[in-house]
Scaffold this motif. Structure first.
Motif: not given
Length: 547
Positions: A241-261
């Protein structure tokens, strides 16, 4: 700030009426030789704006005490909002990803009124409807919406069977300030009826998210907005998920990702909610943010908008994202907003003695493992409490019931209420062993991981076996192996018993009401345990080959 709303039944009627009035006025003017038209040029400008966003507030009016500092809470959040507003020259728009009200004693005992009053004071502009907004039924929700000085949005909710939009929510809104027109689309979780108490969404139809968003975006683009933002009660889970304020998350999955796709219309930002986890990523060129829950984060996204020139603005160019981060609202970084602090005190003063009353002492922390699909001490404790309170052979708890971890040391009534805020009645279900096996099979996710917590039994299962064949053995506390024809008493909540969280299998059982509310049963169970209370043992779910 000015806002433009679509008409709930005839979105284009206002514009048609305006055209008729222009024609009538022109016809009434005396005929004359027309002079050269005088038009006001659209001034050249390089506008910028900022989107602030929170999600899954869940009534966290009071801050969380973490070490020697505190995090979040309404007064601290308001001060951070003011500080962030002061950091930009352009306007700031404040959005919520939903689940605003339900979750703490202060908010719940006022049926959400305290949370709405504080959201009004903090200056929210719009909020998506979360699934927990429906926890107290539609009548209460409509009253809370009417009290809101911000707009509630859900483009994918229609009245059933009429197919019309409810007159108390809107699909989108145009927020106007500083010469900018920012369109905001809202979307609710399509599976909301499956995860709230039966009957709480009666008369409403929840449509798939992506097509509803696309339709709303087209309507907003036709209005010539400078930007389109989506706020939705949908989220993702990121491996990193990342920790630093501007650090990007990686390996994301789930409903939000599927909706945007699945979306076909471009938007400038999607702010989410529901999974309670940090998301800072991009999908199909669309920036996505979600903050940690319980007032534990603020997303900050800043845009530059291209200058408009000429006499007609036409269709604006897309804005340029120049900053995106997720900030932690620590109290040490700001002076809490005094007006909001006074409101918090007014809402809490009468019940503070109850909130601070100790109910138990824990020997160690009881983690809920951030509600990951695995056995944990908090889940086992709750399952034990519900089995004890109902006098059942077996207890089961869905993972979504674990609203927080429990700390080491003294646990107050306030913390216990945050852990179990739903006020569901506990029930006793009578079933045979075959149905119990099916129920426990449903308690494993697609990867064979247990997302349901159990008490009174040890289950041996094969996570690699085909779904429907993974449960190998159910052994009760007295050593008996459950046979298909055995009669079993299962203790759980009315929410699960009435098909909540997809547990339609439980509708086949005979339900016996107990009259015991979930948090009361938990409190009474804790009182029976030696103090300080030790975490329950793990190992109730045993992969094939285990003990």
């Amino acid at each position: 700030m000015r806002s433009t709303l679509p008409h709930p039944h005839a979105p284009g009627s206002a514009h048609r009426l305006l055209g008729v009035l222009v024609i009538l006025v022109a016809a009434a003017l005396p005929a004359c030789t027309p002079a050269a038209p005088v038009t006001d040029p659209v001034p050249e400008r390089a506008q910028s704006f900022q989107i602030l966003h929170t999600n899954d507030f869940h009534g966290r009016i009071l801050p969380q005490v973490i070490g020697e500092d505190t995090l979040g809470g309404s007064a601290v959040l308001a001060a951070h909002f003011d500080s962030l507003r002061a950091q930009v020259d352009g306007p700031t728009f404040l959005l919520s990803g939903g689940d605003v009200m339900q979750g703490t004693a202060v908010s719940n005992l006022s049926w959400g009124r305290a949370s709405i009053a504080l959201y009004n004071e903090k200056g929210y502009d719009a909020a998506a409807l979360g699934n927990h907004e429906f926890d107290w039924g539609l009548d209460t929700l409509r009253v809370r919406v009417a009290e809101s000085e911000f707009v509630w949005l859900a483009a994918n909710i229609l009245e059933h069977p009429a197919g019309t939009r409810p007159d108390w929510i809107r699909p989108w809104v145009i927020l106007e300030e500083g010469g900018l027109r920012v369109g905001v689309v809202g979307v609710a979780l399509a599976m909301t009826p499956e995860i709230v108490m039966a009957g709480r969404t009666e008369g409403l139809e929840f449509l798939p998210e992506a097509p509803a968003i696309d339709e709303a975006v087209r309507e907003l683009r036709a209005q010539g907005v400078d930007a389109v933002i989506v706020t939705g009660h949908v989220g993702a889970i990121c491996e990193e998920p990342g920790e630093a304020p501007e650090e990007l998350s990686s390996g994301c999955r789930g409903g939000l990702i599927e909706i945007v796709e699945a979306m076909t219309e471009p938007v400038d930002l999607f702010v989410g909610g529901h999974t309670h986890l940090r998301n800072l990523t991009d999908v199909a060129g669309i920036p996505i943010v979600q903050t940690p829950a319980y007032s534990g984060g603020i997303s900050v996204t800043r845009f530059d908008v291209p200058a408009r020139t000429g006499t007609e603005a036409g269709t604006p160019d897309r804005p340029t994202l120049v900053h995106r981060s997720i900030r932690e609202p620590w109290a040490r970084l700001v002076d809490p907003d005094t007006a909001v602090a006074r409101m918090v005190e007014e809402w809490t003063v009468e019940i503070r003695p109850i909130l601070e009353e100790p109910v138990a002492t824990l020997a160690r922390p009881f983690s809920n493992e951030e509600r990951a699909p695995r056995e944990n001490p908090a889940g086992n404790l709750l399952a034990d409490a519900q089995r004890w309170a109902t006098g059942a052979d077996v207890g089961i708890v869905n993972n979504g019931s674990l609203r927080r971890s429990l700390p080491e040391g003294e646990v107050s009534w306030e913390i216990l209420y945050e852990f179990q805020p739903f006020q569901n009645e506990l029930v006793l279900l009578h079933m045979d062993g075959a149905l119990l096996r099916d129920v426990l099979e449903f308690g494993l996710d697609a990867g064979g991981n247990p997302w349901t917590h159990i008490s009174g039994a040890h289950v041996r299962y094969d996570p690699a076996a085909p779904q429907g064949e993974r449960i190998r053995e159910i052994r009760l506390e007295d050593g008996r192996v459950v046979a298909p024809d055995d009669r079993i008493r299962l203790g759980t909540t009315e929410f699960l018993a009435t098909a909540g969280d997809g547990y339609e299998l439980l509708l086949e059982a005979d339900m016996e009401r107990t009259g015991v509310v979930d948090v009361d049963g938990l409190r009474d169970y804790l009182a029976t345990l030696p103090s300080p209370i030790q975490p329950p043992e793990l190992g109730r779910w045993n992969p094939a080959g285990g003990g």
